[in-house]
Each structure stands twice: as structure tokens, then as C-alpha cells.
Design an enzyme around this catalytic site. Structure first.
Site, mmCIF file in Angstrom:
data_model
loop_
_atom_site.group_PDB
_atom_site.id
_atom_site.type_symbol
_atom_site.label_atom_id
_atom_site.label_comp_id
_atom_site.label_asym_id
_atom_site.label_seq_id
_atom_site.Cartn_x
_atom_site.Cartn_y
_atom_site.Cartn_z
ATOM 1 C CB ALA A 1 -0.937 -0.004 1.205
ATOM 2 C CG ASP A 2 3.562 2.580 3.249
ATOM 3 O OD1 ASP A 2 2.746 3.497 3.335
ATOM 4 O OD2 ASP A 2 4.078 2.028 4.238
ATOM 5 C CB VAL A 3 5.452 0.032 -2.638
ATOM 6 C CG1 VAL A 3 6.066 0.022 -4.037
ATOM 7 C CG2 VAL A 3 6.509 -0.352 -1.605
#
Length: 419
Positions: free
Chosen positions: A180-182
Site C-alpha cells: 500500500a505504501d509502495v
């Protein structure tokens, strides 16, 4: 691995202030750095990016003191670290001066977190109307959850991906990396590049509002659309594909492999290799829609066929028949693959203060014929470039820099080690 030092990257001449931590913002900034931008990582003196302490494993500092966690190393190359206390008015002034000279600012403070320091978009765009200011938060700048902090696993849970990841009928499972961050960092990078293009034509900077939650919903892709069209919420299917059959992990007699039949011709060729051509002629399985409808009957038949031969047989003979398939590699096997080496996806970077003189890092997947990515700077220590940046970019002399250090406003890497 060549680093293309002699070639200018596509973003050469672009200045980025990276005021982000953890993964989404740093990943975005690292990609911009790989493409040639000069990235200044603004960090809190003493602690810096949270991920510096997210180990083991760690790469040791040869002289002791702060080293590098593997997690930090994954998203912070091609940056210069400047340690500035933005809670101090003098530190705020330094950042404003840097922002006045910057093209892009990336930050992931909580909603309104930089406004109290006079470092929000309205304040900085007044100094530099050409500034592209990208905020990354858990839920964005608007909506009922805007003030809530967001973390990758929490966003995977709330954004639906955990509900379709894991074994059929099992407990929800998150993706094995901070995806989700990436992905939010990837979308942010695309937005920044689009804003640069707009600025080229108009001279105007702009504000970019990115959220982990929005990005997570966006990359639900076909499963999100499956729900919007059918009204039925998808469920976890293990490795199986919701819209293509057979497209999942199957057992060989000595292990597992991935079978990825993408069309009817490939299914017919699979059946021929498996010695069961009649399956491809059966109306229940002849077309993909029929195979999806009859998944529960077909998959056990395919599983029985694959379990009778070794994975070596399947990988060899299916590839020869042009049926997509692949081994289930662990990460050690991935980095040992000849293809990984041929594509430069493991790169060695040097740092004279690191144990062993440096480390292997994961390469950038972007391949550009005229302006290739480059690997110029090892992920920095906290404040490694503070003196350099203050002198070169802001014109501060040694006396003024020493004064700021004595006041605790800034630090350099030597100061950190001495502590």
C-alpha cells in the site's frame, strides 16, 4: 553494474525536498533521485527517518555509531541527508529557504502537521509559486477519516486487499511487503511528473493530495470492478485468479509451480502436454467463461494431472509448448537468477564508512535509452550532507553553521557519531 555517472538523468537539474519518512514518500523520492533529481532528505536531528532503526538486519558502521537498517536502505539512495530541527524557528527558516529554491517537496506529516511550522503549501507557494508540493497521508486531506493516521497493514485491511488475499476460507492475509505504501509512492511519483509537465507549459506549481487509502482502492483493479459490475464482494481464492481458469499454483510430484493459462489455445496445449486432450474438447471446459463457471470441477482434475509428474517436467514441457508457467522462487532464488543479473536488478553501491565498504541494493526497473537511471549516492547517514547543503545551497559560512549546531538547530553525521 554501470552507474552512468557521465550521463545526465531525465530529471537532472530538478531539486526535491524529501520531508517524508518510512516508505511511501521515500520510495517516491528515491525514484525521482534515480531519474537524476537532486534529493535533499530533511531529517530530525538525532533520530531521523524511523526506518533507520527498523532492524535487524542492519549494515554496520565501521567506526561504530549509527548504521543502516536493511529497511532504510531500500528507499533512500540518491539522497543527501540534511538534519534540521523544524520545531526551531531557525530550522523553519532554513527549510523555507531551501523550498524557495526547490522544484518539488514531498511530505507525509499528519493533516495540518506542517502548518504550525509555516511549512505548509500556502506558506511555501507564496515564496515559490513554481513549487510542486506533494502531501502523502493515510486518508487524504478531506473526508471523515482525514485526521486519522494511516499505516500500510491498516490500509491493506481497510482498503479491501486483505479480504481477497490468503487461502480460500482462511483468515485475511496481508501482502508480504508494504505494498500500500509502495503503490502510493508510485502514484505520487506519476502525479509529480505530470505536475512538472504542467509547470513547463504554464509556469505554475501546484498542490498534490495523495492518500494510501485512495491508492489502495485504485489498485484493486479487476477485483474492484468485479464487485462494481456484479454487486458480489470477491473473496480470497489463494493463488487462483477470479476471472481466468486454470490460473493458480498446482502441485507437481515433488513441489509446486505456477500455471498461468491465459486463453483457450494455451489450455488446449496444456491438456495435450498433460495427456488429457479430451478436457479441452469438453464443452464444460473448452472456453474460459465455461472454465470459470465450472472451476470447482476442473481444478481437481488439473491438480490430479499435475501431481503425477515432477515440477521439472511441467516447467520444461509447458514452456516448450508455450504455456505460461513458472517456478515458485524464494527471494534468495530470485536474486540468484541469471535474468535478475542480466537486467541489473541487484546493484552494488559503495560507502567508505559501511562495513564491507558498501552493500548490494535492489535496482530500479526503469529502462530508458537516452536518460538511464543512475546510482550516484549510497543511502546517507543522518545529516551526512548538512554542512555541504547549507554551504553550497544557502551560502552559509563555517561560523554560521557552527552557530546553528551549537543551538541544536542542525547536525551533521560527525555530530551524530560523537553523540
Amino acid at each position: 553494474m554501470p552507474d552512468h555517472h557521465g550521463q545526465k538523468g531525465a530529471l537532472a537539474g530538478i531539486r526535491v525536498l524529501d520531508m517524508s519518512r518510512i516508505l511511501a514518500g521515500p520510495t517516491c523520492a528515491q525514484n525521482l533521485g534515480d531519474l537524476g533529481a537532486d534529493v535533499l532528505k530533511i531529517e530530525r536531528p538525532g533520530s531521523g527517518d524511523d526506518t533507520r532503526r527498523w532492524g535487524p538486519p542492519d549494515l554496520a558502521h565501521m567506526a561504530g555509531g549509527e548504521g543502516w537498517s536493511a529497511y532504510y536502505l531500500c528507499a533512500n539512495r540518491n539522497k543527501r541527508s540534511v538534519a534540521i530541527d523544524i520545531a526551531d524557528p531557525q530550522g523553519q527558516k532554513l527549510v523555507r529557504e531551501l523550498a524557495a529554491r526547490a522544484d518539488i517537496l514531498i511530505e507525509n506529516y499528519k493533516l495540518g502537521g506542517l502548518a504550525k511550522y509555516g511549512l505548509d503549501y500556502p506558506a511555501l507557494s507564496a515564496l515559490n509559486p513554481r513549487l510542486i508540493y506533494c502531501s502523502i497521508t493515510g486518508f487524504g486531506q478531506t473526508g471523515p477519516l482525514a485526521a486519522r493516521p494511516g499505516y500500510d497493514a491498516m490500509i491493506q485491511a481497510m482498503g479491501g486487499i486483505m479480504s481477497i488475499t490468503g487461502p480460500e476460507g482462511g483468515e485475511p492475509v496481508k501482502v508480504g511487503v508494504g505494498i500500500a505504501d509502495v503503490m502510493c509512492g508510485m502514484y505520487a511519483g506519476m502525479a509529480v511528473l505530470a505536475a512538472l509537465h504542467h509547470r513547463e507549459a504554464s509556469g505554475e506549481g501546484q498542490y498534490i493530495d495523495m492518500s494510501l487509502y485512495d491508492s489502495q482502492i485504485a489498485w484493486l483493479i479487476n477485483e474492484g470492478m468485479n464487485y462494481l459490475i456484479s454487486g458480489a464482494a470477491p473473496e480470497a481464492r489463494g493463488t487462483a485468479h477470479p476471472n481466468i481458469v486454470p490460473y493458480q499454483v498446482f502441485p507437481g510430484s515433488d513441489g509446486y509451480f505456477m500455471l498461468a493459462v491465459g486463453n483457450d489455445g494455451q489450455f488446449a496445449r496444456f491438456c495435450a502436454v498433460a495427456g488429457a486432450p479430451e478436457l479441452a474438447e469438453d464443452e464444460a471446459y473448452r472456453t474460459n467463461p465455461a472454465r470459470v463457471r465450472n472451476r470447482a470441477r476442473l481444478v481437481p482434475l488439473v491438480r490430479a494431472l499435475t501431481a503425477s509428474r515432477t515440477t521439472t517436467f511441467w516447467l520444461r514441457d509447458l514452456e516448450a509448448a508455450k504455456v505460461p508457467c513458472g517456478p515458485i522462487n524464494d527471494i534468495a532464488q530470485v536474486f540468484a537468477e541469471a535474468q535478475t543479473e542480466a537486467r541489473g536488478m541487484k546493484v552494488h553501491m559503495r560507502h567508505e564508512e559501511a562495513e564491507g565498504g558498501g552493500a548490494d541494493l535492489i535496482g530500479n526497473p526503469i529502462r530508458m535509452s537516452r536518460t538511464p537511471v543512475s546510482y550516484r549516492r549510497f543511502p546517507p547517514r543522518i545529516g551526512e550532507h548538512t554542512d555541504e547543503v547549507l554551504a553550497e545551497e544557502l551560502g552559509l559560512g563555517p561560523a554560521r553553521i557552527s552557530e546553528l549546531k551549537r543551538a541544536g538547530v542542525v547536525k551533521d553525521a560527525k555530530d551524530e557519531t560523537d553523540d
